[in-house]
Write a protein that holds these residues in place. Structure first.
Motif, PDB file in Angstrom:
ATOM      1  N   ALA A 194     -29.967  -9.113  16.344  1.00  0.00           N
ATOM      2  CA  ALA A 194     -28.842  -9.616  16.042  1.00  0.00           C
ATOM      3  C   ALA A 194     -27.702  -9.091  17.083  1.00  0.00           C
ATOM      4  CB  ALA A 194     -28.534  -9.357  14.599  1.00  0.00           C
ATOM      5  N   VAL A 195     -26.891 -10.117  17.570  1.00  0.00           N
ATOM      6  CA  VAL A 195     -25.995  -9.493  18.723  1.00  0.00           C
ATOM      7  C   VAL A 195     -24.714 -10.016  17.888  1.00  0.00           C
ATOM      8  CG1 VAL A 195     -25.058  -9.927  20.799  1.00  0.00           C
ATOM      9  CG2 VAL A 195     -27.254 -10.513  20.547  1.00  0.00           C
ATOM     10  N   VAL A 196     -24.148  -8.932  17.624  1.00  0.00           N
ATOM     11  CA  VAL A 196     -22.683  -9.092  16.587  1.00  0.00           C
ATOM     12  C   VAL A 196     -21.557  -8.749  17.184  1.00  0.00           C
ATOM     13  CG1 VAL A 196     -21.809  -8.165  14.259  1.00  0.00           C
ATOM     14  CG2 VAL A 196     -24.185  -8.381  14.429  1.00  0.00           C
ATOM     15  N   GLY A 197     -20.582  -9.625  16.962  1.00  0.00           N
ATOM     16  CA  GLY A 197     -19.274  -9.246  17.587  1.00  0.00           C
ATOM     17  C   GLY A 197     -18.152 -10.333  17.283  1.00  0.00           C
ATOM     18  N   ARG A 198     -17.064  -9.728  16.589  1.00  0.00           N
ATOM     19  CA  ARG A 198     -16.019 -10.918  16.182  1.00  0.00           C
ATOM     20  C   ARG A 198     -15.362 -11.397  17.284  1.00  0.00           C
ATOM     21  NH1 ARG A 198     -14.634  -5.486  15.755  1.00  0.00           N
ATOM     22  NH2 ARG A 198     -12.715  -4.575  16.703  1.00  0.00           N
ATOM     23  N   GLY A 199     -15.337 -10.375  18.602  1.00  0.00           N
ATOM     24  CA  GLY A 199     -14.864 -10.977  19.971  1.00  0.00           C
ATOM     25  C   GLY A 199     -15.360 -12.478  20.471  1.00  0.00           C
ATOM     26  N   MET A 200     -16.789 -12.602  19.773  1.00  0.00           N
ATOM     27  CA  MET A 200     -17.567 -13.758  20.348  1.00  0.00           C
ATOM     28  C   MET A 200     -16.681 -15.121  19.933  1.00  0.00           C
ATOM     29  SD  MET A 200     -21.426 -12.813  19.579  1.00  0.00           S
ATOM     30  CE  MET A 200     -21.560 -13.607  18.299  1.00  0.00           C
ATOM     31  N   LYS A 201     -16.021 -15.142  18.918  1.00  0.00           N
ATOM     32  CA  LYS A 201     -15.209 -16.295  18.570  1.00  0.00           C
ATOM     33  C   LYS A 201     -14.620 -16.942  19.484  1.00  0.00           C
ATOM     34  CE  LYS A 201     -13.913 -18.067  14.066  1.00  0.00           C
ATOM     35  NZ  LYS A 201     -13.885 -17.661  12.772  1.00  0.00           N
ATOM     36  N   SER A 202     -13.768 -16.061  20.055  1.00  0.00           N
ATOM     37  CA  SER A 202     -12.753 -16.310  21.197  1.00  0.00           C
ATOM     38  C   SER A 202     -13.189 -16.271  22.788  1.00  0.00           C
ATOM     39  CB  SER A 202     -11.423 -15.547  20.918  1.00  0.00           C
ATOM     40  OG  SER A 202     -11.893 -14.041  21.092  1.00  0.00           O
ATOM     41  N   THR A 203     -14.289 -15.798  22.835  1.00  0.00           N
ATOM     42  CA  THR A 203     -14.981 -15.779  24.082  1.00  0.00           C
ATOM     43  C   THR A 203     -15.881 -16.975  24.536  1.00  0.00           C
ATOM     44  OG1 THR A 203     -14.647 -13.449  23.559  1.00  0.00           O
ATOM     45  CG2 THR A 203     -15.556 -14.309  25.796  1.00  0.00           C
ATOM     46  N   ARG A 204     -15.384 -17.687  25.701  1.00  0.00           N
ATOM     47  CA  ARG A 204     -16.632 -18.641  26.004  1.00  0.00           C
ATOM     48  C   ARG A 204     -17.693 -18.067  26.559  1.00  0.00           C
ATOM     49  NH1 ARG A 204     -13.461 -22.428  29.285  1.00  0.00           N
ATOM     50  NH2 ARG A 204     -11.821 -20.669  29.203  1.00  0.00           N
ATOM     51  N   THR A 262     -20.485 -16.628  25.614  1.00  0.00           N
ATOM     52  CA  THR A 262     -21.378 -15.480  25.103  1.00  0.00           C
ATOM     53  C   THR A 262     -22.631 -15.721  25.178  1.00  0.00           C
ATOM     54  OG1 THR A 262     -19.479 -14.854  23.733  1.00  0.00           O
ATOM     55  CG2 THR A 262     -21.283 -13.570  23.600  1.00  0.00           C
ATOM     56  N   ALA A 263     -23.076 -17.021  24.540  1.00  0.00           N
ATOM     57  CA  ALA A 263     -24.633 -17.257  24.413  1.00  0.00           C
ATOM     58  C   ALA A 263     -25.152 -17.296  25.708  1.00  0.00           C
ATOM     59  CB  ALA A 263     -24.615 -18.489  23.742  1.00  0.00           C
ATOM     60  N   GLY A 264     -24.346 -17.794  26.787  1.00  0.00           N
ATOM     61  CA  GLY A 264     -24.963 -18.240  27.940  1.00  0.00           C
ATOM     62  C   GLY A 264     -25.210 -16.839  28.594  1.00  0.00           C
ATOM     63  N   ARG A 265     -24.469 -15.744  28.594  1.00  0.00           N
ATOM     64  CA  ARG A 265     -24.743 -14.666  29.227  1.00  0.00           C
ATOM     65  C   ARG A 265     -25.900 -13.860  28.230  1.00  0.00           C
ATOM     66  NH1 ARG A 265     -19.273 -11.396  29.007  1.00  0.00           N
ATOM     67  NH2 ARG A 265     -20.492  -9.671  30.428  1.00  0.00           N
ATOM     68  N   ILE A 266     -25.937 -14.086  27.194  1.00  0.00           N
ATOM     69  CA  ILE A 266     -27.163 -13.587  26.512  1.00  0.00           C
ATOM     70  C   ILE A 266     -28.498 -13.885  27.045  1.00  0.00           C
ATOM     71  CG2 ILE A 266     -28.463 -13.238  24.275  1.00  0.00           C
ATOM     72  CD1 ILE A 266     -25.881 -13.299  22.822  1.00  0.00           C
ATOM     73  N   PHE A 267     -28.548 -15.506  27.339  1.00  0.00           N
ATOM     74  CA  PHE A 267     -29.796 -16.148  27.460  1.00  0.00           C
ATOM     75  C   PHE A 267     -29.915 -16.021  29.127  1.00  0.00           C
ATOM     76  CE2 PHE A 267     -28.501 -17.826  23.330  1.00  0.00           C
ATOM     77  CZ  PHE A 267     -29.729 -17.237  22.809  1.00  0.00           C
ATOM     78  N   SER A 268     -29.074 -15.724  29.849  1.00  0.00           N
ATOM     79  CA  SER A 268     -29.522 -15.777  31.344  1.00  0.00           C
ATOM     80  C   SER A 268     -29.993 -14.310  31.403  1.00  0.00           C
ATOM     81  CB  SER A 268     -28.399 -16.045  32.229  1.00  0.00           C
ATOM     82  OG  SER A 268     -27.326 -14.902  32.219  1.00  0.00           O
ATOM     83  N   ALA A 269     -29.275 -13.388  30.734  1.00  0.00           N
ATOM     84  CA  ALA A 269     -29.833 -11.792  30.907  1.00  0.00           C
ATOM     85  C   ALA A 269     -31.279 -11.726  30.371  1.00  0.00           C
ATOM     86  CB  ALA A 269     -28.798 -11.005  30.188  1.00  0.00           C
ATOM     87  N   LEU A 270     -31.670 -12.557  29.324  1.00  0.00           N
ATOM     88  CA  LEU A 270     -32.996 -12.448  28.781  1.00  0.00           C
ATOM     89  C   LEU A 270     -33.883 -13.084  29.972  1.00  0.00           C
ATOM     90  CD1 LEU A 270     -32.577 -13.150  25.061  1.00  0.00           C
ATOM     91  CD2 LEU A 270     -32.938 -10.960  26.018  1.00  0.00           C
TER      92      LEU A 270
END
Ligand code: ASP
Length: 439
Positions: free
Chosen positions: A375-385, A387-395
């Protein structure tokens, strides 16, 4: 300002630790309501008093000699009393405990004595009044915690008091039978006391300087989270991050009381604030990462599943009938996957497979084992474009194959399924991209 301060077992494992706790309490006149745990481990090879009590009681229950074990428990407390130079005798208490063990008073009663005795010592040490939790924390007939009666009893008892010590972890049914919360439950007691006295802060003192962004067994010296919301904490705790008992947020949440996790061995550290809501921006886009290994995916395929009303319900019915709770259910047009805990599912798998065939008539069912959820958790994700892209490119850069993605509607977390073998690599990759690349 009124503060409730709860100290964990490692903070109260020896006279030396008690002295640190005393200094912390005396350093702030608002720290007047104290919730102690039982003495924990003094070093890595030591045994917690709670575990010693369980062992001792098991001997008693089996009709075996438990004198030696009880003596060892007594020695733990005597060492603390002597180290603090207190004029306090636990003779009568131990006589009662021995008698009750012989009469088989129950495992909960046995375990609760750890906190009870430490509470008596703490009250004597601080010169505060001792309040037996059995009188103010109520469990119902079936052993379930009765939050409202407890709040009333606790409030009535504590409002007129200047200062008190209330031992953690246990309470009692109306007939006086002692019940405990699950392990680590003193955290819940602290929260209950904070709610009852409408405290301004619930300080939870432990042996780490707060909640960490990731598991230190995977990430070398991870950053500390300075502020986290109740919701974020719940997501992370559910996925295995443990500093605070999962249920400890409920009582304080009702009153909007913040929890401050602090370190008894480093009292100058600010620790982590757990709050209902905050306008403070998290330091990183993500607040924390947590995960667990040991899941199974049950992949079900059926042509035109999308147009068959009730298909999902039938499948889930089989899991319900088998007493298996599911974690996630990602689906496609002709596919549906159910993530379950492997150890819970393993013994019932064939029953579930035939049950699904019988009720839902799918084309194929395939089980995939040894998966992990992160689980990648963060209230900051809502307002940041992105995030998912960064996670999956890192993986992808770390050669981790993603098996499942699930983003909750709250946009508070992204859940990722990977193979067990990729678990640590995946967490490192996510931590690096959000924390290290940001430093
Ligand atoms: N002493 C109990 C345990 O070891 C409860 C607690 O410490 O919160 O689980």
């Amino acid at each position: 300002m009124r503060k409730v301060v709860k100290f964990g077992g490692s903070s109260l494992a020896s006279a030396e630790q008690f002295n640190k706790v005393g200094n912390i309490i005396h350093a702030d006149a608002e720290r007047k309501f104290v919730v102690p745990s039982a003495p924990g481990k003094r070093d890595a090879d030591d045994t917690k008093v709670t575990d010693m009590l369980y062992t001792c009681y098991d001997l008693a229950e089996a009709g075996k000699d438990f004198g030696g074990q009880l003596k060892a428990i007594r020695a733990r407390y005597q060492e603390i009393i002597d180290g603090l130079a207190l004029q306090l005798s636990l003779d009568d208490e131990f006589k009662t405990i021995e008698k009750n063990f012989k009469e088989k008073a129950g495992r909960d009663y046995a375990a609760s004595r750890g906190e009870y005795l430490n509470g008596i010592i703490m009250a004597a040490y601080l010169g505060f009044e001792f309040v037996d939790a059995a009188q103010v924390i109520r469990f119902g007939e079936n052993g379930e915690f009765d939050a409202e009666t407890t709040n009333k009893l606790m409030r009535e008892r504590l409002t007129s008091m200047e200062a008190a010590v209330i031992p953690g972890f246990y309470g009692a049914k109306e007939d006086g039978t002692v019940r405990t919360f699950s392990r680590g439950g003193s955290d819940i007691t602290g929260s209950i006391v904070a709610r009852a006295i409408k405290a301004d802060v619930y300080e939870n003192w432990t042996d780490v300087s707060g909640f960490l962004v990731a598991d230190p067994r995977i990430i070398y010296k991870p950053e500390t989270i300075s502020t986290i919301t109740y919701k974020e904490l719940r997501e992370l705790a559910y996925m295995g991050a443990s500093v605070l008992h999962e249920d400890a947020i409920f009582p304080v949440r009702r009153e909007g009381i913040p929890i401050n996790i602090r370190n008894t061995n480093a009292p100058e550290d600010e620790g982590t604030w757990i709050v209902e809501s905050t306008c403070q921006k998290p330091k990183y886009v993500i607040t924390g990462i947590a995960g667990k290994k040991g899941f199974c995916a049950v992949n079900i395929e059926k042509d035109s599943m999308n147009s068959e009303v009730g298909f999902g319900r039938k499948v889930l019915q089989v899991f319900e009938d088998s007493g298996i709770s599911f974690e996630h259910v990602p689906s496609g047009i002709d596919t549906m996957t159910i993530f379950v805990h492997q150890d819970e599912f393993m013994h019932k798998e064939q029953k579930v497979v035939s049950g699904i065939h019988r009720l839902a008539d799918p084309d194929t069912i395939e089980i995939e084992a040894d998966l992990a959820l992160i689980a990648v958790v963060g209230r900051g994700m809502k307002s940041t474009r992105g995030t998912a892209g960064r996670i999956f490119s890192a993986l992808a850069h770390s050669n981790v194959n993603v098996k499942m993605i699930d983003q909750g509607s709250s946009e508070l977390n992204i859940i990722i399924g990977v193979a067990n073998a990729d678990f640590e690599t995946a967490i490192k990759a996510i931590y690096d991209i959000f924390v290290l690349c940001q430093l």
